[in-house]
Design an enzyme around this catalytic site. Structure first.
Site, PDB file in Angstrom:
ATOM      1  N   ASP A 205      58.208  73.082  81.052  1.00  0.00           N
ATOM      2  CA  ASP A 205      56.953  73.458  79.737  1.00  0.00           C
ATOM      3  C   ASP A 205      58.114  72.931  78.226  1.00  0.00           C
ATOM      4  O   ASP A 205      58.949  74.111  78.371  1.00  0.00           O
ATOM      5  CB  ASP A 205      56.308  74.411  80.002  1.00  0.00           C
TER       6      ASP A 205
ATOM      7  N   HIS B 117      60.619  76.448  82.499  1.00  0.00           N
ATOM      8  CA  HIS B 117      60.830  76.330  81.032  1.00  0.00           C
ATOM      9  C   HIS B 117      62.306  76.091  79.845  1.00  0.00           C
ATOM     10  O   HIS B 117      63.047  76.051  80.018  1.00  0.00           O
ATOM     11  CB  HIS B 117      60.544  77.593  80.013  1.00  0.00           C
TER      12      HIS B 117
END
Length: 231
Positions: free
Chosen positions: A43, A189
Site C-alpha cells: 500500500d 507498505h
C-alpha cells in the site's frame, strides 16, 4: 496504536480478522485456506525511493505481488507505476490522498481520478482497475455497498505487521511469518508514511522464507477467481 508484544501479535490480528471478515463478507480477506498460496500486497506507493528496490527484490525471487496505489502519488511517479505493471504485478487503488472511506460524497470522483491516472501510466483501459483497498482498512458499510454498485471490488487483508510504524526489519519479518497460513493476504507498505527502506529488506526475507516453506505467491486477482469459482 500502542505497541503490541510480538508473542501476542499473531493472536490479536487473527481474532480481528475473524471478526471483521464475518461482518463484511463482501470484501476480499483471504484466499483458499486449503491451498499453499499467499498474496503479497503493498500500500501507499508508488515512491521513487522505496518502490524500485522493492521491485528488484520481487524480480530476484520471481514472484508477483499486488500494489494498491495512491492517486496523488501516481502523477509524479508514472514511470514507476508502469514498471510495476510491466513486471507483471497486479494494480489496485488505495484512494487518492489516503483518507478513510467514511462517506460516499466525492469518493467516486476521486477514485475515478486515481483510476484514470494509473490507466494512463500503463496504457490500460480504466475499467481494468477494479480493486480498491480503503486506507487504514476503514470504510463505512454504506461506502462498501457503494463500491460494489460502482463496479469496484473492496480488498482487505489477513496478515498485518504494522510495518508502517517502522518497528524494524526483524520485527516485521517475525510478525508476518507468525501469521501466515494457506491463503493469507499480506499487506506491507512501500510509500507515503510507510515502512521506508525497511520494506525491501523485510520483503526479501519474508519471500525467501515462505518460498522455502513451499508457498506459491499469487495476486489478489487469483484470490478473487478462487472465491468466485464453482465449488
Amino acid at each position: 496504536m500502542a505497541s503490541i508484544p510480538v508473542d501476542l501479535y499473531s493472536g490479536f490480528y487473527t481474532a480481528a480478522h475473524q471478526l471483521l471478515s464475518g461482518i463484511f463478507p463482501d470484501c476480499l480477506w483471504q484466499g483458499d485456506p486449503g491451498v499453499p498460496e499467499v498474496a503479497l500486497s503493498f500500500d501507499d506507493g508508488p515512491d521513487p525511493r522505496y518502490t524500485p528496490p522493492l521491485l528488484n527484490v520481487l524480480a530476484h525471487h520471481r514472484v508477483q505481488a499486488s500494489f494498491f496505489l495512491l492517486g496523488n502519488r501516481v502523477a509524479a511517479s508514472a514511470g514507476i507505476v508502469r514498471d510495476i505493471y510491466e513486471a507483471g504485478h497486479w494494480l489496485g487503488l488505495h484512494g487518492y490522498d489516503h483518507r478513510p472511506f467514511l462517506r460516499t460524497a466525492g469518493l467516486r470522483e476521486s477514485l475515478e481520478q486515481s483510476r484514470t491516472l494509473v490507466a494512463a501510466a500503463c496504457a490500460l483501459e480504466p475499467g481494468h482497475l477494479r480493486d480498491v483497498r480503503p486506507p487504514y482498512g476503514i470504510a463505512a458499510p454504506a461506502v462498501l455497498t457503494a463500491l460494489g454498485r460502482w463496479g469496484y471490488r473492496p480488498v482487505m487483508w489477513q496478515v498485518l505487521s504494522d510495518d508502517s510504524q517502522r518497528p524494524g526489519v526483524e520485527t516485521v519479518v517475525r510478525r508476518t511469518l507468525a501469521q501466515v497460513r494457506n491463503g493469507s493476504l499480506i499487506v506491507l507498505h512501500d510509500g507515503n508514511d510507510g515502512a521506508g527502506d525497511d520494506v525491501a529488506r523485510a520483503t526479501d526475507r519474508i519471500v525467501a522464507t515462505l518460498l522455502a516453506r513451499g508457498y506459491r505467491f499469487v495476486t489478489v486477482e487469483r484470490f478473487w477467481q478462487v472465491r468466485t469459482s464453482p465449488k
